[in-house]
Write a protein that holds these residues in place. Structure first.
Motif, mmCIF file in Angstrom:
data_model
loop_
_atom_site.group_PDB
_atom_site.id
_atom_site.type_symbol
_atom_site.label_atom_id
_atom_site.label_comp_id
_atom_site.label_asym_id
_atom_site.label_seq_id
_atom_site.Cartn_x
_atom_site.Cartn_y
_atom_site.Cartn_z
ATOM 1 N N ILE A 1 0.832 -1.207 0.000
ATOM 2 C CA ILE A 1 0.000 0.000 0.000
ATOM 3 C C ILE A 1 0.865 1.255 0.000
ATOM 4 O O ILE A 1 0.479 2.285 -0.562
ATOM 5 N N ALA A 2 2.027 1.219 0.620
ATOM 6 C CA ALA A 2 2.923 2.384 0.618
ATOM 7 C C ALA A 2 3.295 2.768 -0.806
ATOM 8 O O ALA A 2 3.308 3.956 -1.165
ATOM 9 N N PHE A 3 3.602 1.773 -1.627
ATOM 10 C CA PHE A 3 3.947 2.064 -3.020
ATOM 11 C C PHE A 3 2.740 2.602 -3.776
ATOM 12 O O PHE A 3 2.860 3.520 -4.596
ATOM 13 N N ILE A 4 1.566 2.042 -3.501
ATOM 14 C CA ILE A 4 0.353 2.541 -4.137
ATOM 15 C C ILE A 4 0.118 4.003 -3.755
ATOM 16 O O ILE A 4 -0.195 4.841 -4.610
ATOM 17 N N ALA A 5 0.253 4.328 -2.475
ATOM 18 C CA ALA A 5 0.055 5.706 -2.021
ATOM 19 C C ALA A 5 1.041 6.647 -2.701
ATOM 20 O O ALA A 5 0.690 7.786 -3.060
ATOM 21 N N TRP A 6 2.268 6.191 -2.880
ATOM 22 C CA TRP A 6 3.281 6.993 -3.575
ATOM 23 C C TRP A 6 2.819 7.303 -4.997
ATOM 24 O O TRP A 6 2.904 8.445 -5.459
ATOM 25 N N ARG A 7 2.331 6.278 -5.700
ATOM 26 C CA ARG A 7 1.864 6.473 -7.074
ATOM 27 C C ARG A 7 0.666 7.427 -7.114
ATOM 28 O O ARG A 7 0.586 8.285 -8.002
ATOM 29 N N VAL A 8 -0.251 7.266 -6.188
ATOM 30 C CA VAL A 8 -1.439 8.124 -6.164
ATOM 31 C C VAL A 8 -1.057 9.567 -5.864
ATOM 32 O O VAL A 8 -1.556 10.505 -6.504
ATOM 33 N N ALA A 9 -0.155 9.783 -4.910
ATOM 34 C CA ALA A 9 0.280 11.140 -4.571
ATOM 35 C C ALA A 9 0.984 11.797 -5.762
ATOM 36 O O ALA A 9 0.752 12.979 -6.066
ATOM 37 N N SER A 10 1.827 11.048 -6.449
ATOM 38 C CA SER A 10 2.526 11.582 -7.620
ATOM 39 C C SER A 10 1.529 11.941 -8.720
ATOM 40 O O SER A 10 1.671 12.972 -9.394
ATOM 41 N N HIS A 11 0.526 11.096 -8.905
ATOM 42 C CA HIS A 11 -0.507 11.371 -9.901
ATOM 43 C C HIS A 11 -1.304 12.624 -9.544
ATOM 44 O O HIS A 11 -1.658 13.419 -10.427
ATOM 45 N N THR A 12 -1.551 12.830 -8.266
ATOM 46 C CA THR A 12 -2.295 14.008 -7.829
ATOM 47 C C THR A 12 -1.514 15.286 -8.127
ATOM 48 O O THR A 12 -2.091 16.298 -8.561
ATOM 49 N N ILE A 13 -0.205 15.263 -7.927
ATOM 50 C CA ILE A 13 0.609 16.434 -8.255
ATOM 51 C C ILE A 13 0.559 16.700 -9.759
ATOM 52 O O ILE A 13 0.470 17.855 -10.203
ATOM 53 N N LYS A 14 0.596 15.659 -10.551
ATOM 54 C CA LYS A 14 0.494 15.818 -12.002
ATOM 55 C C LYS A 14 -0.823 16.488 -12.368
ATOM 56 O O LYS A 14 -0.864 17.397 -13.220
ATOM 57 N N ARG A 15 -1.905 16.075 -11.741
ATOM 58 C CA ARG A 15 -3.206 16.681 -11.998
ATOM 59 C C ARG A 15 -3.236 18.145 -11.571
ATOM 60 O O ARG A 15 -3.809 18.997 -12.261
ATOM 61 N N LEU A 16 -2.634 18.455 -10.432
ATOM 62 C CA LEU A 16 -2.587 19.844 -9.982
ATOM 63 C C LEU A 16 -1.826 20.716 -10.975
ATOM 64 O O LEU A 16 -2.238 21.844 -11.281
ATOM 65 N N ARG A 17 -0.732 20.196 -11.476
ATOM 66 C CA ARG A 17 0.028 20.943 -12.481
ATOM 67 C C ARG A 17 -0.793 21.160 -13.735
ATOM 68 O O ARG A 17 -0.791 22.264 -14.320
ATOM 69 N N GLU A 18 -1.503 20.144 -14.170
ATOM 70 C CA GLU A 18 -2.324 20.269 -15.378
ATOM 71 C C GLU A 18 -3.485 21.227 -15.170
ATOM 72 O O GLU A 18 -3.994 21.808 -16.132
#
Length: 204
Positions: free
Chosen positions: A27-44
């Motif tokens: 789950i830690a790795f999943i959370a990392w991926r989700v957090a990184s994706h959220t930053i990408k969305r914020l940038r977009e």
């Protein structure tokens, strides 16, 4: 619109027993991926989050939020006894991922400390704050839980973005991030064997 990353839905073979610590690491790795994706969305969406310290500041806040949520989900699934090893491994593994990436990109801390220790301290403090808010197994985080994340992010973005980040987080980013986390955790916790690929494609 950003396309959500494909998160591995089942991390273990059906015959493998999954102990809470193993699940926490996944789950830690999943959370990392989700957090990184959220930053990408914020940038977009137009928010300026520069690579470097600003990026990792936002990433840490998102990770704390997601780990606090994962802890609530795990408690509903595992009970108090399983929750402790799950959350301990969850936080330690997320701290390791941060330490590896921040050390590579930002270099060592000036005080000789570790990024991992700094994140663990941050989680320990903020998880106590998040504990005051509600998270139901069916509905996810309540208004206060989500709003607190938005307030935490406000000072980390440029001044021009601060008046908008709370609304963006509450209306768009948290619902998607939580949905991704819960779906992935359903897969990790699932004990059902996967259907054969040919069967699932043929509909038989």
């Amino acid at each position: 619109m950003a396309v959500p990353p494909r998160l591995k839905a089942q991390w273990f073979k059906p015959e493998q027993a999954k102990n809470p610590a193993q699940t926490g690491s996944a789950i830690a790795f999943i959370a990392w991926r989700v957090a990184s994706h959220t930053i990408k969305r914020l940038r977009e969406a137009g928010f300026d989050i520069d690579a470097g310290p600003a990026y990792f500041g936002v990433l840490r806040e998102l990770l704390v939020f997601l780990l606090a949520g994962a802890d609530r989900i795990a408690y509903a699934r595992l009970g108090g006894e399983g929750r402790t090893p799950f959350t301990t491994t969850l936080v330690l593994r997320a701290a390791e991922l941060l330490d590896e990436n921040e050390s590579d990109l930002l270099g060592p801390l000036a005080d000789g400390g570790s990024y991992a220790d700094r994140f663990i301290e941050q989680f320990n403090v903020l998880s106590g704050h998040y504990a005051e808010f509600g998270w139901s197994d069916g509905e996810g985080p309540d208004f206060a839980f989500t709003r607190y994340l938005g307030h935490r992010l406000e000072p980390l973005v440029p001044e021009k973005d601060r008046r908008w980040v709370l609304d963006q987080v509450m209306a768009a980013e948290v619902p998607e991030a939580v949905a991704m986390l819960r779906k992935a955790m359903d897969g990790v916790f699932s004990s059902e064997p996967r259907r054969a690929r040919r069967e699932s494609m043929s509909g038989e």
